[in-house]
Design a protein around this motif. Structure first.
Motif, PDB file in Angstrom:
ATOM      1  N   THR A  56       3.325   1.039 -11.996  1.00 28.08           N
ATOM      2  CA  THR A  56       2.003   0.174 -11.579  1.00 28.08           C
ATOM      3  C   THR A  56       2.212   0.074  -9.037  1.00 28.08           C
ATOM      4  N   ASP A  62      -1.515  -1.428 -15.783  1.00 28.29           N
ATOM      5  CA  ASP A  62      -1.907  -2.999 -14.551  1.00 28.29           C
ATOM      6  C   ASP A  62      -2.287  -3.817 -15.348  1.00 28.29           C
ATOM      7  N   LYS A  81      -0.549   1.890  -6.374  1.00 30.09           N
ATOM      8  CA  LYS A  81      -1.635   1.080  -6.753  1.00 30.09           C
ATOM      9  C   LYS A  81      -2.651   2.092  -7.344  1.00 30.09           C
ATOM     10  N   ASN A 104       5.363  -8.435 -14.822  1.00 29.04           N
ATOM     11  CA  ASN A 104       5.137  -7.508 -14.048  1.00 29.04           C
ATOM     12  C   ASN A 104       6.914  -7.320 -14.172  1.00 29.04           C
ATOM     13  N   ALA A 130      -0.761   3.608 -12.742  1.00 26.94           N
ATOM     14  CA  ALA A 130      -1.520   1.897 -12.184  1.00 26.94           C
ATOM     15  C   ALA A 130      -2.265   0.943 -12.822  1.00 26.94           C
TER      16      ALA A 130
END
Length: 237
Positions: A26, A38, A29, A5, A34
């Motif tokens: 991201t 993701d 969401k 992340n 995103a």
């Protein structure tokens, strides 16, 4: 939070290069970004890349910086005189950034509008009349419009002493026709409006001939013949 992340992502957006993180891309969401970035979505592996391995996005590169700023801080800040809001809204719609669009619409509602500038003036003459024009004389530059807009544009140059409802920070959504500027340079007022993204929408002017009545002390008859009043309407949308 996974290590992936915080992965650094290199982007090429319409030829403009950006460096950010997967976390930033991201953060909304529900956005298209995103969906694409993701870590659990394998679609990012099928992204087209440029010669240096950057993820290529075929969108407007200049306005993408505002999208990144919003994703980082959840706040939109435009530079003075920014005129690309419509284009940015279009880009935000493409990336499905609904909250960003709502924020921009709120900013537009409070920052858009019109300001009217009015002034009464004349010309100073010497003994030879028209052959010896000295200077343009302005008695005062009047400002009319929504209080918040007038303060944003003219700042400390705005004189509010003649506005009986002036509260220096209260109801800024009200309108007034009683502001004026502390200087008498009409071009300076125009420059300040231009820097804030306003455009001239219309103007009108009128002149007066020498009055039949006796002039007040200190008023030159020749100058009185050339007195005039002008108004300019500026709009920001």
């Amino acid at each position: 939070m996974s290590a992936d992340n915080d992965e650094i992502i290199e982007l090429n957006v319409g030829g403009v290069h950006y460096t950010t993180t997967r976390k930033t891309l991201t953060s909304d969401k529900n956005s298209r970004l995103a969906e694409l970035f993701d870590e659990n979505n394998q679609s990012s592996s099928s992204f087209m890349k440029d010669a240096k391995g950057r993820y290529f996005i075929d969108r407007d590169g200049d306005t993408f910086r505002f999208i990144l700023d919003y994703l980082r801080d959840d706040v939109i800040q435009f530079p003075d005189g920014f005129r690309g809001k419509r284009r940015l809204i279009k880009e935000a719609e493409h990336f499905k950034l609904d909250n960003m669009i709502k924020s921009m619409q709120t900013i537009s509602d409070s920052h858009n509008g019109c300001i009217t500038i009015g002034y009464r003036g004349s010309f100073g003459f010497g003994k030879d009349g028209l052959a010896d024009v000295k200077f343009r004389k302005l008695s005062r530059i009047l400002i009319c419009g929504r209080v918040s807009l007038c303060r944003d544009v003219f700042g400390d140059t705005l004189n509010e002493s003649r506005d009986p409802h002036s509260d220096h920070g209260g109801n800024t959504s009200r309108y007034t026709s009683r502001f004026f500027l502390k200087h008498c340079f009409i071009e300076q007022a125009f420059d300040m409006l231009h820097e804030q993204g306003f455009r001239l929408a219309g103007c009108c002017g009128s002149g007066t001939s020498a009055p039949a009545a006796e002039l007040k002390p200190g008023i030159d008859a020749e100058e009185s013949r050339w007195s005039h009043y002008n108004e300019f309407v500026f709009v920001r949308d």
